[in-house]
Design a protein around this motif. Structure first.
Motif, PDB file in Angstrom:
ATOM      1  N   MET A 138       0.836  -1.204   0.000  1.00  0.00           N
ATOM      2  CA  MET A 138       0.000   0.000   0.000  1.00  0.00           C
ATOM      3  C   MET A 138       0.865   1.247   0.000  1.00  0.00           C
ATOM      4  O   MET A 138       1.798   1.348   0.776  1.00  0.00           O
ATOM      5  CB  MET A 138      -0.818  -0.007   1.263  1.00  0.00           C
ATOM      6  N   ASN A 173       0.579   7.703  -3.139  1.00  0.00           N
ATOM      7  CA  ASN A 173      -0.297   7.645  -4.307  1.00  0.00           C
ATOM      8  C   ASN A 173      -1.646   8.313  -4.057  1.00  0.00           C
ATOM      9  O   ASN A 173      -2.317   8.730  -4.962  1.00  0.00           O
ATOM     10  CB  ASN A 173      -0.530   6.191  -4.706  1.00  0.00           C
ATOM     11  N   VAL A 195       1.090  -3.806  -9.812  1.00  0.00           N
ATOM     12  CA  VAL A 195       1.255  -2.504  -9.167  1.00  0.00           C
ATOM     13  C   VAL A 195       1.319  -2.709  -7.663  1.00  0.00           C
ATOM     14  O   VAL A 195       2.160  -2.154  -6.970  1.00  0.00           O
ATOM     15  CB  VAL A 195       0.067  -1.567  -9.512  1.00  0.00           C
ATOM     16  N   GLY A 196       0.415  -3.603  -7.181  1.00  0.00           N
ATOM     17  CA  GLY A 196       0.370  -3.874  -5.750  1.00  0.00           C
ATOM     18  C   GLY A 196       1.701  -4.398  -5.244  1.00  0.00           C
ATOM     19  O   GLY A 196       2.222  -3.936  -4.234  1.00  0.00           O
ATOM     20  N   THR A 197       2.271  -5.338  -5.986  1.00  0.00           N
ATOM     21  CA  THR A 197       3.534  -5.925  -5.556  1.00  0.00           C
ATOM     22  C   THR A 197       4.631  -4.868  -5.528  1.00  0.00           C
ATOM     23  O   THR A 197       5.414  -4.805  -4.591  1.00  0.00           O
ATOM     24  CB  THR A 197       3.961  -7.049  -6.539  1.00  0.00           C
ATOM     25  N   THR A 212       4.379  -1.527  -5.257  1.00  0.00           N
ATOM     26  CA  THR A 212       4.267  -0.509  -4.221  1.00  0.00           C
ATOM     27  C   THR A 212       4.505  -1.122  -2.845  1.00  0.00           C
ATOM     28  O   THR A 212       4.970  -0.454  -1.945  1.00  0.00           O
ATOM     29  CB  THR A 212       2.878   0.151  -4.239  1.00  0.00           C
TER      30      THR A 212
END
Lengths: 499, 358
Positions: free
Chosen positions: B1, B5, B352-354, B356
């Motif tokens: 997370m 952003n 994207v999750g990985t 960030t």
């Protein structure tokens, strides 16, 4: 196995800057079942979509029956002999089986549809692949498993040479899986090549000849199934080993109080006189075949569907639950098996989805405090390790496993005491699966109680302290985990009423 | 997370959300210029006042019905409920018999109660009887039209027009405060209230949740029936509110005045960008949609005033039809391109999750 019918080499695909496929190779021979594995987001679906023309590839080559091809849409790939059976079936439930099979290419007499011929042809197809389905009944009346077989028959009728099965067994019961495998073996013998996508290791071992593993859009490797173990494949997929042993004994103390008691529950046609107890800190597994009435018990208990009779006691006190609202007020929550329909607000943000049940906690002077919602949602989702770029991200952009975590976050924020998980890991990849298991274990450690409905016996055996088995709407048995085995559960699950 | 952003994303979201509003404002300005070029009288003070007066009831209808559309429903009864409630109240209170009729004040609670009652009936039919919103509100549209006429005829023994006073405190409050179009202030206030209710209260949040996925909302422990009924009650009450402004500006009214009003209001909501299937709603958009429609109507009125022998009303219908379909088509196209991106957004989000996270 015959000659190579499909050769994909060095497939590249970009989505607005994201490198989704990084040079993937894949090969399929006639009469081969080739499993395609990888965690969600590994790029399996993207590869299939490139194959059948939904996506245009950005690099690499596809050779089908020795010819270079580049399909622009599904119609083109279908004409070339490729059929895809999707995990979620797109069929018309109100039409008959035969009408579904011949939609768009109905046999006609002049301008009139020749129903007789359509039904005869459908019947012939079913006979050919060896399934018993009446082509004149409405599709919606069939089980998901049978519907899938209709799809397969449809593909066969189109003279398909290459069949893609995307998680076909996710919604099937064991007997249905066996029937599907039998059909697949028949098709194999007829020289049809099949790409088989599944997360279930046991099935991969049984049905596939080779396995290709993908990870993060990369090609990891292709192996002969007979030469590797389950653990080898899992290692290829995630780079770590996942334990899947059976729980040895119940972790619930003998004197744990009963938090929930259901007596003589009757609801609709699917729940017949079901009674059970749930203890504090216990995971009670609900096992049974598809259509055994487990979901219906949960929904009636939760107030989602009306019940005819039955008493519900919470901590010894009788409660009257008629709506989900009352259930939630009493600290019960339900996580549906069909997340898309009954759980997710796909076009809403992660924060909105997380906070919907506990909105009352975020209201000061009648106004919603969105900053607080974002903060608490972020906390709850961080605990669950939900992969999302932000709390504002729309839920539809998350993978199945992460969507499930957001729904769990919803109920963590509501601070419920009794969790009903209905097929908690359906359609979820191996990594997220074990995370959800760990979370359930943490919940019971905190003194919460869980009812877990699951059609995967290894999951039931691994997680439950006690197993309740249902068959045709009745409770047919209750087993302590120490005495439960796949065999005795299956026996109870098929204990039909004798007439 | 990733924390950093968040603000960026919020700004982007605001821009994306505001884009349609921006387009509508540009369109309104362009229309304004065009109509003024055709007929310079369009920009005159008198005409602007006329536009403002005509705008107010439509804007209020649009505001109210936005809540129903946000649940994924529709309310076709607002036009006849609006005019019907005013006719009913006028007949019952014998307004317009003399200029200083003592019971004029009584029309206000009667009008509002009538609107609320129809809203509750609609909500009950939709939420509890599970009747499709289109059918339920079509029924109450016809019913309200007929019922109010019958009552008006019975009470006043008249079938043509109900008259309200043409000047007095009623006008000062609702339409013309010493030359100032006071209705605009009301619209401003109601818009702010609607925005707060829609975006910052439980009612609005649940209404949007219902529009997004009703069953998921119900299973989250929310009394969805209650909030659907509230949505229709808001719509009915706002229809009645609109009636106050309508009769203040048009003191002599016939029942027929309400015919088709609901369609203009609903059209305004769709033009404004509220999703036709519910789940997302824009209050400002609904107001802007009403502005566009009123400018077009009045502009065409003036443009046709040269006497080419074509009815401006009919041209207005045709133009409105094109604009509504066009606006919704834009929405569909927007969703389609979004869906195309979506197909693989799952893969992307995971990535994207990985990133960030790491």
């Amino acid at each position: 196995m015959g000659e190579t019918i499909l050769q994909m080499q060095g497939i590249q695909k970009y989505f607005s800057g994201v490198h989704a496929l990084k040079g993937v190779d894949f090969e399929l021979k006639a009469g081969e079942v080739h499993a395609l594995m990888g965690e969600n987001g590994a790029g399996k679906s993207t590869l299939i979509k490139v194959l059948c023309g939904i996506h245009k590839r950005d690099g690499g080559s596809v050779t089908l029956f020795g010819k270079d091809v580049n399909f622009h849409n599904i119609a083109e790939s279908q004409a070339a002999g490729i059929s895809v059976i999707h995990q979620e079936l797109n069929m018309m439930n109100h039409l008959t089986v035969a009408q579904n099979m011949f939609v768009g290419r109905e046999p006609r007499k002049g301008i009139i549809i020749d129903d007789g011929r359509m039904i005869r042809e459908a019947q012939a197809l079913f006979d050919k692949i060896g399934v018993k389905i009446d082509p004149t009944i409405k599709l919606g009346e069939l089980t998901v498993g049978k519907q899938q077989m209709v799809e397969i028959a449809k593909a066969v009728s189109r003279d398909c040479k290459l069949l893609v099965l995307d998680e076909p067994t996710a919604a099937l019961t064991q007997p249905e899986v066996e029937e599907l495998f039998k059909i697949m073996r028949d098709l194999q013998a007829k020289g049809i090549g099949m790409i088989y996508i599944s997360h279930r290791m046991d099935e991969i071992n049984r049905i596939s000849d080779r396995v290709t593993v993908m990870r993060d859009g990369e090609y990891v490797g292709t192996v002969n199934t007979a030469e590797v173990t389950k653990d080898d494949i899992v290692k290829m997929m995630v780079g770590r080993v996942i334990m899947s042993d059976q729980k040895e004994a119940s972790t619930v103390p003998a004197d744990a109080p009963v938090v929930l008691e259901v007596k003589n529950l009757n609801a609709g046609k699917m729940v017949k006189n079901v009674s059970f107890q749930l203890h504090k800190g216990e995971i009670l597994g609900f096992a049974g075949l598809m259509g055994a009435g487990r979901t219906e018990v949960a929904r009636a208990l939760y107030g989602a569907d009306p019940r005819q009779t039955g008493e519900i006691y919470l901590n010894g006190k009788r409660v009257n639950i008629k709506t989900p609202e009352q259930a939630v007020k009493n600290g019960i929550c339900y996580l549906s098996e069909d997340r898309k329909r009954y759980g997710l607000m796909l076009d809403k943000s992660v924060a909105d989805n997380s906070a919907i049940a506990s909105l009352d906690d975020f209201i000061t002077f009648g106004l919603i405090n969105d900053r607080e919602i974002t903060r608490v949602s972020a906390e709850a989702n961080a605990k669950l390790r939900t992969k999302t770029p932000s709390m504002e991200q729309l839920l539809k952009n998350l993978s199945g496993g992460n969507q499930q975590k957001v729904i769990i976050a919803r109920w963590l924020m509501k601070n419920c005491d009794i969790f009903i998980f209905d097929e908690p890991t359906r359609g979820i990849d191996v990594g997220a699966k074990s995370e959800i298991y760990v979370l359930m274990e943490e919940l019971v450690k905190q003194g919460k109680s869980i009812i877990m409905i699951s059609s995967e016996l290894p999951e039931v055996l691994r997680m439950s302290d006690r197993v309740l088995v249902m068959c045709e709407g009745r409770k047919t048995g209750e087993l302590d985990i120490a005495e439960a085995t796949q065999e005795n559960i299956m026996q109870l699950a098929t204990m039909r009423e004798e007439n | 997370m990733s924390k950093k952003n968040n603000p960026l994303q919020a700004v982007r979201g605001m821009l994306a959300g505001g884009k349609q509003n921006f387009i509508i404002i540009l369109a309104a300005i362009a229309l304004f210029v065009v109509f003024t070029l055709i007929n310079p009288g369009f920009a005159s003070e008198g005409n602007l006042l006329t536009i403002a007066k005509a705008f107010v009831p439509y804007a209020i209808l649009s505001l109210g019905v936005t809540f129903v559309i946000a649940t994924g429903g529709i309310d076709l009864s607002i036009g006849t409920v609006c005019i019907g409630s005013a006719v009913l109240a006028g007949a019952l209170c014998k307004t317009g018999v003399s200029q200083e009729d003592g019971t004029l004040w009584l029309t206000i609670p009667i009008i509002l109660a009538t609107g609320l009652a129809f809203g509750l009936i609609n909500g009950f039919l939709v939420a509890k009887c599970k009747i499709a919103p289109f059918i339920a509100t079509l029924g109450s549209m016809l019913f309200s039209r007929g019922l109010t006429a019958v009552v008006a005829e019975g009470v006043r023994n008249m079938s043509s027009a109900v008259k309200y006073p043409t000047t007095g405190w009623f006008q000062k409050i609702f339409t013309n405060l010493n030359g100032f179009p006071i209705g605009l202030i009301w619209v401003l206030g109601l818009t702010i209230i609607c925005m707060i209710v829609m975006y910052k209260t439980k009612v609005g949040r649940y209404i949007l949740a219902i529009g997004s996925n009703e069953e998921a909302t119900r299973l989250s422990g929310i009394n969805t029936d209650k909030y659907k009924i509230i949505a229709y009650a808001i719509s009915g009450t706002f229809a009645a509110l609109a009636a106050l402004f309508y009769v203040a500006a048009n003191p002599s009214l016939t029942l027929a005045a309400g015919n088709g009003m609901e369609l203009d209001a609903v059209a305004g909501v769709y033009i404004g960008g509220t999703s036709t299937t519910g789940g997302s709603a824009t209050i400002i958009g609904s107001i802007l949609g009403a502005i566009i429609l009123v400018i077009i109507r009045q502009g065409l009125n003036l443009a046709m005033a040269g006497g080419v022998g074509i009815s401006a009303t009919n041209i207005t219908y045709a133009v409105t039809g094109v604009i509504v379909v066009g606006a919704v088509m834009l929405d569909v196209l927007k969703k389609k391109s979004a869906a195309k991106v979506k197909i693989d957004a799952i893969d992307k989000a995971e990535k994207v999750g990985t990133e960030t996270k790491g």
